[in-house]
Design an enzyme around this catalytic site. Structure first.
Site, short mmCIF file in Angstrom:
data_model
loop_
_atom_site.label_atom_id
_atom_site.label_comp_id
_atom_site.label_asym_id
_atom_site.label_seq_id
_atom_site.Cartn_x
_atom_site.Cartn_y
_atom_site.Cartn_z
N ARG A 12 -0.52 4.22 -0.04
CA ARG A 12 -0.71 5.56 -0.17
C ARG A 12 -1.05 6.53 0.43
NH1 ARG A 12 -7.10 3.08 0.55
NH2 ARG A 12 -5.48 1.46 1.40
N ASP B 23 1.02 -0.76 -0.04
CA ASP B 23 0.55 -0.17 -0.09
C ASP B 23 0.63 1.57 0.33
OD1 ASP B 23 -1.49 2.18 0.47
OD2 ASP B 23 -2.93 1.28 1.79
#
EC number: 3.5.4.25
Length: 398
Positions: free
Chosen positions: A299, A297
């Site tokens: 983000r 991930d």
């Protein structure tokens, strides 16, 4: 040589953030960038994602075949290399086609010669992230014999990346505009556009109803998903989470949805669609991203935190199935008083994806229980293009 200047005698002088953005733009257009470390070492770097066979040959000739391929720890692990700092693979004897296979092919020939990456490679990878390019780098150390070929290239001091990253966590986002927008089934909302961060991307906050900003405000932090949000893809539950999240905000008396420009878990739309290709041959969503060099991930939630603060919100009820998102927001100073599940639909196409999010990303969903409690006679609303959809209750506990 275009050495960066750190003192600005005029009001339009360059800043660390601007120099990072320029470097990202250069990589995205297929041009080299020169990186300089604290010891004044110079490396020329290019993003493989924006290279061609011709530019690869030109680069190799310019650096005297001292170039190498840098692969991230995620991609190195795919190749069976124990390289927590990533791996540098010499390229003097490799063709462009062989290089591409080594960087992206699902089952390439494993390299026999490599050395660990260093701070230069980590910096180059960060710039490709800013440019939304795949994180595979072609680079070479420069000498006074080879640096003349790069005299017109953008130069970036590694301290600029550190300065820009530090500033990103403290720089306020600018509120650009806000206006009422009527939404189907939701009534009047207010769209608020912010601008900030590296690349100065626009981010959107959607105010639903009239939430009490002095209490814990219901908030959904939603990363954009073109395929799911707009086109109704059955491969994920993003579109359902968006629509059900908005409905939940209304049911709770109002709240805020932050719509972040973080397609494909921060990897960009091109990387996301490429990863879909690996999913078609059996890889799960995390392993598919690893094939391309990405972590589970990528983000970041700095923008979300800045937007909440700009709206005067410090206490929230977070609509999410992701405990990690709670941890990241709390670490940034947001008080998360409660996490409220956001339940979508399970389809034959997205069940494996959802199970992967539970087993490998820690999402809080009891998928088997949700399937068992949703069995009922099929009606026309439960089919999409002829495919049976298993509906999950829109309320309840995950």
């Amino acid at each position: 040589m275009n050495t960066p200047t750190h003192t600005h005698p005029h009001p339009f002088g360059s800043t660390a953030t601007i120099r990072c953005e320029r470097a990202a733009a250069e990589l995205r257009t297929g041009r080299p960038v020169l990186l300089i470390d604290a010891h004044t070492r110079r490396h020329a770097v290019m993003a493989l994602d924006s290279m061609t066979a011709q530019s690869f040959t030109t680069f190799a000739n310019a650096v005297g075949n001292t170039h190498y391929l840098f692969l991230t720890p995620a991609r190195s692990n795919v190749l069976g290399l124990e390289a927590p700092q990533g791996a540098r693979i010499p390229l003097a004897t490799l063709s462009y086609d062989s290089l591409v296979k080594l960087a992206y092919l699902r089952q390439p020939t494993h390299p026999t010669t490599w050395v660990p990456g260093d701070i230069m490679d980590a910096a180059a990878t960060e710039i490709t992230r800013l440019a939304l390019l795949l994180p595979a780098i072609v680079a070479a150390p420069l000498t006074h014999h080879t640096e003349h070929a790069f005299a017109d290239c953008q130069t970036l001091d590694l301290t600029d990346l550190d300065t820009a990253a530090a500033g990103a966590s403290t720089t306020e986002y600018e509120l650009v505009t806000r206006t009422p927008v009527p939404l189907r089934d939701l009534g009047m909302s207010e769209f608020i556009v912010f601008r900030g961060g590296i690349a100065q991307r626009d981010q959107v906050a959607i105010l639903i109803g009239q939430p009490d900003l002095s209490s814990a405000v219901p908030v959904r932090v939603h990363s954009s998903c073109l395929t799911g949000d707009l086109f109704g893809s059955l491969k994920c539950d993003c579109g359902d989470q968006l629509r059900h999240g908005l409905a939940t905000l209304k049911a709770l008396g109002g709240g805020v949805l932050l719509y972040l420009d973080q397609e494909g878990r921060g990897n960009g739309i091109a990387a996301k669609i490429r990863a879909y290709g690996y999913q078609h041959v059996g890889l799960d969503t995390i392993d598919a991203d690893a094939q391309l060099g990405f972590g589970p991930d990528e983000r970041r939630y700095t923008g979300a935190v800045m937007m909440l603060r700009a709206l005067g919100i410090t206490r929230i009820q977070l609509l999410s199935n992701n405990p990690t998102k709670v941890e990241r927001l709390r670490a940034a100073g947001i008080i998360v008083e409660q996490r409220i599940p956001v339940i979508g639909q399970i389809t034959e196409q997205n069940e494996y994806y959802l199970r992967t999010k539970v087993s490998r990303a820690g999402h809080d969903l009891d998928i088997d229980a949700l399937i068992m409690t949703s069995q009922r006679p099929q009606d026309p609303s439960e089919t999409v293009d002829g495919e049976t959809v298993k509906s999950i209750p829109k309320t309840g506990h995950a």
